[in-house]
Design an enzyme around this catalytic site. Structure first.
Site, PDB file in Angstrom:
ATOM      1  N   GLU A 150     -17.605   6.643 -53.491  1.00  0.00           N
ATOM      2  CA  GLU A 150     -18.882   6.739 -53.930  1.00  0.00           C
ATOM      3  C   GLU A 150     -19.607   6.612 -52.935  1.00  0.00           C
ATOM      4  O   GLU A 150     -19.669   5.825 -52.141  1.00  0.00           O
ATOM      5  CB  GLU A 150     -19.133   5.575 -55.122  1.00  0.00           C
ATOM      6  CG  GLU A 150     -18.412   5.434 -56.246  1.00  0.00           C
ATOM      7  CD  GLU A 150     -19.075   6.425 -57.291  1.00  0.00           C
ATOM      8  OE1 GLU A 150     -19.876   7.181 -57.068  1.00  0.00           O
ATOM      9  OE2 GLU A 150     -18.199   6.383 -58.411  1.00  0.00           O
TER      10      GLU A 150
ATOM     11  N   CYS B 282     -28.358   4.116 -53.800  1.00  0.00           N
ATOM     12  CA  CYS B 282     -27.630   5.546 -53.470  1.00  0.00           C
ATOM     13  C   CYS B 282     -28.324   6.506 -54.530  1.00  0.00           C
ATOM     14  O   CYS B 282     -28.385   7.880 -54.367  1.00  0.00           O
ATOM     15  CB  CYS B 282     -26.151   5.430 -53.779  1.00  0.00           C
ATOM     16  SG  CYS B 282     -25.738   4.783 -55.027  1.00  0.00           S
TER      17      CYS B 282
HETATM   18  P1  NAD Z   1     -21.450   2.121 -44.648  1.00  0.00           P
HETATM   19  O1  NAD Z   1     -20.552   3.646 -45.026  1.00  0.00           O
HETATM   20  O2  NAD Z   1     -21.811   2.086 -43.299  1.00  0.00           O
HETATM   21  O3  NAD Z   1     -20.195   1.079 -44.876  1.00  0.00           O
HETATM   22  C1  NAD Z   1     -19.730   0.710 -46.234  1.00  0.00           C
HETATM   23  C2  NAD Z   1     -18.468  -0.111 -46.040  1.00  0.00           C
HETATM   24  O4  NAD Z   1     -17.462   0.533 -45.431  1.00  0.00           O
HETATM   25  C3  NAD Z   1     -18.731  -1.646 -45.286  1.00  0.00           C
HETATM   26  O5  NAD Z   1     -18.108  -2.458 -45.930  1.00  0.00           O
HETATM   27  C4  NAD Z   1     -18.088  -1.175 -43.987  1.00  0.00           C
HETATM   28  O6  NAD Z   1     -17.878  -2.240 -43.042  1.00  0.00           O
HETATM   29  C5  NAD Z   1     -16.988  -0.214 -44.310  1.00  0.00           C
HETATM   30  N1  NAD Z   1     -16.555   0.727 -43.171  1.00  0.00           N
HETATM   31  C6  NAD Z   1     -17.122   1.042 -42.268  1.00  0.00           C
HETATM   32  N2  NAD Z   1     -16.547   2.030 -41.369  1.00  0.00           N
HETATM   33  C7  NAD Z   1     -15.421   2.023 -42.115  1.00  0.00           C
HETATM   34  C8  NAD Z   1     -13.999   2.837 -41.799  1.00  0.00           C
HETATM   35  N3  NAD Z   1     -14.027   3.569 -40.613  1.00  0.00           N
HETATM   36  N4  NAD Z   1     -13.053   2.539 -42.364  1.00  0.00           N
HETATM   37  C9  NAD Z   1     -13.097   1.713 -43.428  1.00  0.00           C
HETATM   38  N5  NAD Z   1     -14.449   1.029 -43.753  1.00  0.00           N
HETATM   39  C10 NAD Z   1     -15.437   1.198 -42.980  1.00  0.00           C
HETATM   40  O7  NAD Z   1     -22.238   2.023 -45.713  1.00  0.00           O
HETATM   41  P2  NAD Z   1     -23.530   0.902 -45.839  1.00  0.00           P
HETATM   42  O8  NAD Z   1     -24.528   1.231 -44.678  1.00  0.00           O
HETATM   43  O9  NAD Z   1     -23.013  -0.409 -45.963  1.00  0.00           O
HETATM   44  O10 NAD Z   1     -24.209   1.322 -47.180  1.00  0.00           O
HETATM   45  C11 NAD Z   1     -25.128   2.306 -47.430  1.00  0.00           C
HETATM   46  C12 NAD Z   1     -24.580   3.591 -47.929  1.00  0.00           C
HETATM   47  O11 NAD Z   1     -23.862   3.419 -49.172  1.00  0.00           O
HETATM   48  C13 NAD Z   1     -25.473   4.510 -48.255  1.00  0.00           C
HETATM   49  O12 NAD Z   1     -25.046   5.937 -47.659  1.00  0.00           O
HETATM   50  C14 NAD Z   1     -25.550   4.687 -49.582  1.00  0.00           C
HETATM   51  O13 NAD Z   1     -25.805   5.737 -50.449  1.00  0.00           O
HETATM   52  C15 NAD Z   1     -24.064   4.352 -50.125  1.00  0.00           C
HETATM   53  N6  NAD Z   1     -23.896   3.995 -51.462  1.00  0.00           N
HETATM   54  C16 NAD Z   1     -23.368   4.741 -52.469  1.00  0.00           C
HETATM   55  C17 NAD Z   1     -23.392   4.179 -53.899  1.00  0.00           C
HETATM   56  C18 NAD Z   1     -22.979   5.193 -54.794  1.00  0.00           C
HETATM   57  O14 NAD Z   1     -22.384   4.566 -55.778  1.00  0.00           O
HETATM   58  N7  NAD Z   1     -22.503   6.454 -54.698  1.00  0.00           N
HETATM   59  C19 NAD Z   1     -23.880   2.988 -54.077  1.00  0.00           C
HETATM   60  C20 NAD Z   1     -24.249   2.134 -53.077  1.00  0.00           C
HETATM   61  C21 NAD Z   1     -24.459   2.522 -51.946  1.00  0.00           C
END
Ligand code: NAD
Length: 488
Positions: free
Chosen positions: A258, A291
């Protein structure tokens, strides 16, 4: 200053600190100060959690005993409801949510969705007789069965962490999977409370594990690359989603993503209350950190000046109505961190540099508090080619783009790498539906309709994701289908 209770890891049925007692600071977005501490798990801690989840899946009756699972997950759901006040405190002080947002997406919304997940679970067809058939001379009686997908690594973001955790963990557990939750480093305590309550209601060891850590990559990447993990359920940015898909390829695990969005609202010229429709499009809810937030507003060129005047008045009026953590009607507070604040400000600078007109906002507001406050911001005279129209800003920034006619509006809305949500407004229901069908996104709201609900699958097209959360489709992500044939 409010201090939140220190969190604990939950691994193999035990609540404990991280290896060597390491912790890290949980920072309040309102004040920029430490409001709690969370365990800073090591690779050895995560390894133990993966081993425990694997063991619980392979050697206990958790995947098979539907009735027992239902009973325990229901207890967990009830414990979450009973601990609403704790969840509210975490959402307010750790996530930086104002009370108005707590009542919606942060706490009360997901709590209300929990019961619906049980109704969906009860409707799952676990076995489907397929009758007899002769194939290659052999007559077989066939049966389809649904089974749990296995060990699930749940990786969550910080913006609506409880909502996302509920939407992943409860269906995964009900499906019979065992789960390791890796919360976002900025919101660890919204994860650790789940482990505390699972321990309280007597979850079997290893079925649910919660592992927090300060490093954003280390623990998540362990889940993605470990062959003992069968499925990754990830919500976060598109960039990290791509990396997960790449890193997960080696073990060919199922990857459910997502991701981000850059969703468009199309306000057609025949919208009856045009001014209200435009005014309701300002981006302020949870400081634009959603998001599915609609961050591109497409308005007809024939009514463009009118739309700009409405936005100017609306933003000016809203200026005194955000930033107060106590106001129950307030839906906008700070952004999550200094890092995000600086990232958003760099987009605002890019909008100015590319020639968009800053209609309102665009500044950091230290008068609102010592935390990470950015004004609700609106750019007009934007073209869909500008960076602020193409990339997800994830802050309180709306961009306004004029369109020539219906066809042009659809073209602009679809001219995006993303495809998460969208909105259409029109006085003609058939026209609105025609446009909605052509928008290449996972959800569309017509005339203010809300397309987010526990029984509606939610997920993106294009680079907004792979798979669906919520609804029956949300359960399917955590199930495998097996075909059995018995020679008759
Ligand atoms: P992010 O992608 O930076 O991090 C998300 C999670 O992934 C965190 O727990 C982080 O520690 C982990 N992570 C980071 N690098 C990783 C890797 N290489 N391997 C595995 N895990 C890793 O996102 P964020 O800044 O925490 O959240 C904001 C983003 O989330 C925005 O882009 C937003 O659109 C998206 N989002 C999407 C939805 C949806 O349902 N589509 C809902 C909420 C947020």
């Amino acid at each position: 200053m409010t201090m939140l209770p220190e969190g604990q890891l939950y691994i193999d049925g035990t609540l404990r600190g991280a290896e060597g007692g390491k912790t890290y600071a949980d920072i309040s977005p309102w004040t920029g100060e430490e409001i709690g501490r969370a365990p800073d798990a090591s690779a050895a801690d995560m390894d133990e959690a993966i081993a425990a989840a694997r063991r619980a899946f392979d050697t206990t009756d958790w995947p098979e005993d539907h009735a027992r699972r239902r009973e325990l997950v229901l207890k967990l759901g009830n414990a979450l409801k009973a601990n609403r006040e704790k969840l509210v405190q975490i959402a307010r002080h750790e996530v930086g949510s104002p009370m108005g947002a707590v009542h919606m997406a942060q706490v009360d919304g997901p709590l209300a969705f929990i019961d619906d997940l049980f109704a969906i679970f009860d409707a799952i067809e676990w076995e489907r007789p397929m009758g007899e058939k002769v194939v290659w001379g052999v007559n077989s009686t066939r049966l389809l069965i649904k089974e749990a997908a296995g060990v699930v690594g749940v990786i969550t973001p910080w913006n609506v962490p409880f909502y996302i955790t509920v939407g992943k963990v409860i269906p995964a557990l009900l499906a019979g999977c065992t789960v390791i939750v890796k919360p976002a480093p900025d919101t660890p305590l919204m994860g650790t409370i789940l482990g505390e309550l699972a321990a309280e209601v007597g979850f079997p060891a290893g079925v649910l594990n919660v592992v927090t850590g300060e490093d954003p990559v280390l623990l998540g990447e362990m889940l993605v690359t470990d062959k003992r993990v069968d499925l990754i359920s990830f919500t976060g940015s598109t960039g990290v989603g791509k990396r997960i898909m790449e890193k997960g390829a080696d073990t060919l695990k199922r990857i459910f993503l997502e991701l981000g969005g850059k969703s468009a609202a199309i306000v057609l010229e025949d919208t009856p209350d045009f001014a209200t429709a435009v005014a309701q499009s300002i981006v302020c809810f949870h400081a634009g950190q959603g998001c599915a937030t609609i961050t591109r507003l497409l308005v007809p060129r024939s009514r463009y000046d009118e739309a700009v005047a409405v936005l100017q008045a609306t933003y000016a009026h809203y200026d005194t109505m955000w930033g107060d953590p106590e106001d129950p009607t307030n839906v906008m507070g700070p952004v999550i961190s200094a890092r995000q604040r600086d990232r958003i400000m760099s987009y605002i600078e890019s909008g100015k540099a590319e020639g968009a007109r800053l209609l309102h906002g665009g500044n950091i507001r230290t008068d609102k508090g010592d935390g990470f406050f950015i004004e609700p911001t609106c750019f007009v005279d934007v073209t869909n080619e500008m960076k602020i129209a193409r990339e997800e800003i994830f802050g309180p920034v709306l961009v306004v783009i004029p369109f020539e006619d219906e066809e042009d509006a659809i073209r602009i809305a679809n001219d995006s790498d993303y495809g998460l949500s969208g909105a259409v407004r029109s006085g003609d229901p058939a026209r609105a539906m025609r446009v909605a069908r052509r928008i290449r996104t996972g959800t569309v709201g017509i005339n203010g309709g809300v397309s987010i609900a526990s029984d509606l699958p939610f997920g993106g097209y294009k680079q907004s994701g792979v798979g669906k959360e919520w609804g029956l489709e949300g359960f399917d992500e955590y199930l495998e289908t097996k075909s059995i044939a018995i020679a008759a």
